[in-house]
Each structure stands twice: as structure tokens, then as C-alpha cells.
Design an enzyme around this catalytic site. Structure first.
Site, mmCIF file in Angstrom:
data_model
loop_
_atom_site.group_PDB
_atom_site.id
_atom_site.type_symbol
_atom_site.label_atom_id
_atom_site.label_comp_id
_atom_site.label_asym_id
_atom_site.label_seq_id
_atom_site.Cartn_x
_atom_site.Cartn_y
_atom_site.Cartn_z
ATOM 1 N N ARG A 191 -32.740 39.810 -14.024
ATOM 2 C CA ARG A 191 -32.976 38.405 -14.352
ATOM 3 C C ARG A 191 -33.822 37.709 -13.284
ATOM 4 N NH1 ARG A 191 -28.161 36.302 -16.710
ATOM 5 N NH2 ARG A 191 -27.378 35.242 -14.862
ATOM 6 N N SER A 192 -33.691 38.133 -12.038
ATOM 7 C CA SER A 192 -34.533 37.513 -11.014
ATOM 8 C C SER A 192 -36.006 37.816 -11.269
ATOM 9 C CB SER A 192 -34.117 37.972 -9.606
ATOM 10 O OG SER A 192 -34.407 39.335 -9.376
ATOM 11 N N TYR B 167 -27.780 27.537 1.053
ATOM 12 C CA TYR B 167 -28.509 28.785 1.274
ATOM 13 C C TYR B 167 -29.710 28.511 2.184
ATOM 14 C CZ TYR B 167 -25.803 30.273 -2.820
ATOM 15 O OH TYR B 167 -24.778 30.555 -3.692
ATOM 16 N N ASP C 102 -35.195 32.977 -8.389
ATOM 17 C CA ASP C 102 -34.681 31.981 -9.330
ATOM 18 C C ASP C 102 -35.310 30.609 -9.067
ATOM 19 O OD1 ASP C 102 -32.889 34.037 -8.380
ATOM 20 O OD2 ASP C 102 -31.271 33.185 -9.563
ATOM 21 N N TYR D 17 -29.089 23.593 -14.667
ATOM 22 C CA TYR D 17 -30.232 24.410 -15.092
ATOM 23 C C TYR D 17 -29.937 25.218 -16.349
ATOM 24 C CZ TYR D 17 -28.458 28.969 -13.382
ATOM 25 O OH TYR D 17 -27.744 30.120 -13.192
ATOM 26 N N GLY E 69 -37.186 38.307 -14.217
ATOM 27 C CA GLY E 69 -37.484 37.465 -15.369
ATOM 28 C C GLY E 69 -37.816 36.042 -14.953
ATOM 29 N N TRP E 70 -36.995 35.495 -14.052
ATOM 30 C CA TRP E 70 -37.296 34.150 -13.533
ATOM 31 C C TRP E 70 -38.694 34.120 -12.911
ATOM 32 C CZ3 TRP E 70 -34.126 31.089 -15.701
ATOM 33 C CH2 TRP E 70 -32.731 31.174 -15.621
ATOM 34 N N HIS F 143 -33.604 27.535 -1.275
ATOM 35 C CA HIS F 143 -33.042 27.573 -2.627
ATOM 36 C C HIS F 143 -32.016 26.460 -2.817
ATOM 37 C CE1 HIS F 143 -32.186 29.141 -6.532
ATOM 38 N NE2 HIS F 143 -30.922 29.365 -6.240
ATOM 39 N N LYS F 144 -31.134 26.307 -1.849
ATOM 40 C CA LYS F 144 -30.149 25.220 -1.852
ATOM 41 C C LYS F 144 -29.776 24.922 -0.399
ATOM 42 C CE LYS F 144 -27.703 26.622 -6.106
ATOM 43 N NZ LYS F 144 -26.376 26.935 -6.702
#
Length: 361
Positions: free
Chosen positions: A198-199, A121, A128, A23, A201-202, A117-118
Site C-alpha cells: 500500500r505504501s 513521527y 503515505d 484521510y 500504491g500511495w 509525516h506527523k
């Protein structure tokens, strides 16, 4: 010219962030797409094509794609295939889109309906991941699937509003654990502890980029995302530093020693607001100047000269939650992460914001 020279020099010396599809490189590719749209300079299109063709085979297979990890992160760079397919009509780019959609169709979900998310996780929604996957998913639905799954996408955004938004702060937490089993998660709410820049922002980019590729004809869905975006923009702007116009790594704790104005998240906010103005989602009269001030401050305060070369400074290298107890989501944790220069997670959004500033002039 300083910014343009920096961007071209950065790209001319760029090396893949990782040896597999990732990413972070996707942020640079999307930045290049935006710069190409703004300038029509073939330098940016060539960068994209050279990078992508080193990974994608004629049958659409993406070499070194970590499909067994069920990571939403892996989908971000795939957004560039829509651009390449529009530009070239080459079937391999459509096949590559389908290659990613195959993962998305089998992606594990929370009981509330959102993508994990993954795989590592489980039962977790991260802001994100909304950016990594949902604009891609929406563009696929709009272009190739007759908008059949719009409701699924909208529901994932409204779930995030329901479970992750803080009404008092008017901000979103970084993540939510539906199982309440993670050490970083509140045992009652499932929420992480902090408001990481940043989260947010995402999240803002996920909304405006999804709005950009959806059909306004599906009016209720469009208005839902528009409302969420306007609310989130209004919320984050409360925390803008009055002097330098930027935003802090821990958004609401400018008083904490060691907190700092962070470049990647600030650039993402500038981009999202500029794009909101360009799409008519936000009032240009009310918001365009504020976004331009944010970007101008990044250029003035974070684009520096080191050993005779321009570098973009004060970028949080990485931050996350779990899977062990070291990444506990606390203020102290986020402020302990390395601060670096020229990381793609900062440079990509900076390029996006700068490109939008050129488009809106």
C-alpha cells in the site's frame, strides 16, 4: 452492473470512519469525485456535499480537525475542496483550502526539506504522506499561488527518490528516518525494512495526482515527476503475479508463507496506471491493457458475496511504523496486521480505478 451496484450500496450505507476529519473518509470522497467525473451521476456529488458540509462552517473552519497533531494524513480529504470550489464557487470551500494550507505552511520538516509525516513521527518521511499532502499542495500552487513553490514540491519527491528508493529491487521502502533513531530504521541508511504494497500504491498515486494538477508549462518540473512515475511503474510491474495479475502485501516476497494478494494496493496501482494512460504520461498501447487486467482481477477475485451482500475483501486494515517497537517494519509485522473487508482505504482506490476504467473506454 455488479460493481456499480456494490459502490452505490456501499455509499448508501456508509458511516463516517472516525468522528473527526480523517484521510480514510477522504479516500471515499475522492472515489466519489472520480465516479462523478466518469458518470455525471449527481448521487456522488450529493454524497460529497452532504459529508463535507457536516464538517465545514461558513468561515472555512473544519470542525474536529486535528491541527495540533501536524499530521499529513489530515490533509487528504481536503483535496475535495478544490472540486467543490470549482463546482459551486462558494467561498467557504476556498477558506477551507486556506485552513489546511495554514497547517502545511508551518509543518515541521526534515533537514533535507521534506515534511514530517506527523508530530509523533519526527524526522520521518513516509510514502503515505506524499499522497496525503503533495497533490493538495500542488493544486494550491497551480490554482491560487502562481506556481511559486513548485520547486519545493519537486524537491520533496526527488529527496524520496534519493533516500528511499532501492536500485536493485526498483522499489521504494515504506519510510525513512533521517535521525536514524527509530527502532525500525536501519542505523546506516535510516530505511525501514520492507516493501509494503500500500505504501507503493500511495506513492504511485501521489505522483500521478500531482502531475494531473500541475502546469506542463513548468516543463522541467513536469518531466521530473513524469520520469519518477514511469520508473516506479516499471519497477512495480516486475512483481505482478503472473497468474492473477495482482500484487502481494509484501511486494517482493511472494514466497513467504502467509503473504497474500492485497486489494487496496493493487487497486491503487490499477488507478495510477489508468490515469497515467489517460494523461498521456504512459503509453496506452503498452500499459492500458495491463491496468485493465489488474482491475478485472480485483473484481473477479476480491469482490465477493457475504450473507447476500457484496463485499470487497482482502484489505489490510492498517499498518505503520513505531512509535514503539511493536510495528517494526518486518515482513512478519506487515503480515500480522488484520485483513478486513470494505475498508475505505481499499474501497476508495477501487472506486477511483473503476471510474478511470469508465473514462478510458
Amino acid at each position: 452492473m455488479q460493481v456499480m451496484n456494490y459502490i452505490k450500496e456501499y455509499l448508501s450505507n456508509y458511516h463516517n470512519y472516525k468522528d473527526y476529519w480523517n484521510y480514510e473518509d477522504g479516500c471515499i470522497l475522492i472515489g466519489c469525485e472520480q465516479m462523478y467525473e466518469a458518470t455525471k451521476d449527481k448521487f456522488y456529488k450529493k454524497f460529497i456535499t452532504d459529508y463535507v458540509d457536516s464538517f465545514v462552517t461558513e468561515d472555512g473552519t473544519i470542525v474536529n480537525y486535528e491541527k495540533d497533531k501536524n499530521s499529513l494524513d489530515s490533509m487528504n480529504a481536503g483535496k475535495i475542496f478544490f472540486f467543490l470550489y470549482r463546482e459551486t464557487k462558494e467561498d467557504k470551500y476556498y477558506r477551507a483550502i486556506e485552513y489546511i494550507m495554514k497547517q502545511l505552511r508551518s509543518q515541521p520538516r526534515t533537514e533535507s526539506g521534506n515534511f514530517w509525516h506527523k508530530k509523533i513521527y519526527p524526522n520521518q518521511i513516509w510514502l503515505d504522506g506524499l499522497y496525503m499532502a503533495l497533490p493538495f499542495y500542488m493544486e494550491y500552487e497551480t490554482v491560487f499561488n502562481k506556481k511559486e513553490n513548485y520547486n519545493d514540491i519537486i524537491k520533496q519527491f526527488t529527496n524520496v527518490r534519493k533516500y528511499i528508493f532501492d536500485d536493485k529491487k526498483q522499489l521504494y521502502y515504506h519510510a525513512y528516518d533521517e535521525s536514524r533513531s527509530q527502532e525500525w530504521a536501519d542505523k546506516e541508511t535510516g530505511l525501514s525494512k520492507s516493501f509494503w504494497l500500500r505504501s507503493m500504491g500511495w506513492y504511485l498515486m501521489s505522483l500521478i495526482d500531482t502531475i494531473d494538477v500541475m502546469s506542463i508549462e513548468i516543463f522541467e518540473a513536469f518531466k521530473t515527476l513524469e520520469g519518477l512515475f514511469k520508473e516506479a511503474v516499471k519497477g512495480i510491474l516486475q512483481y505482478q503475479d503472473k497468474d492473477n495479475k495482482m500484487f502481494y502485501q509484501i511486494i517482493d516476497r511472494s514466497d513467504v508463507e502467509g503473504n497474500y494478494t492485497e486489494t487496496s494496493g493493487t487497486s491503487m496501482i490499477a488507478y495510477a496506471i489508468l490515469k497515467g494512460c489517460r494523461l498521456g504520461v504512459l503509453s496506452e498501447e503498452k500499459y492500458k491493457k495491463r491496468a485493465e487486467e489488474i482491475l478485472a482481477s480485483v473484481i473477479a477475485n476480491k469482490l465477493a458475496t457475504k450473507d447476500g451482500t457484496s463485499v470487497l475483501t482482502d484489505i489490510c486494515l492498517s499498518a505503520g511504523l513505531g512509535p514503539d517497537n511493536q510495528r517494526d517494519g518486518s515482513t512478519e509485522y506487515y503480515l500480522s496486521e488484520e485483513v478486513t473487508v470494505d475498508d475505505p482505504k481499499g474501497v476508495g482506490p477501487f472506486m477511483m480505478a473503476y471510474a478511470l476504467s469508465l473514462m478510458t473506454k
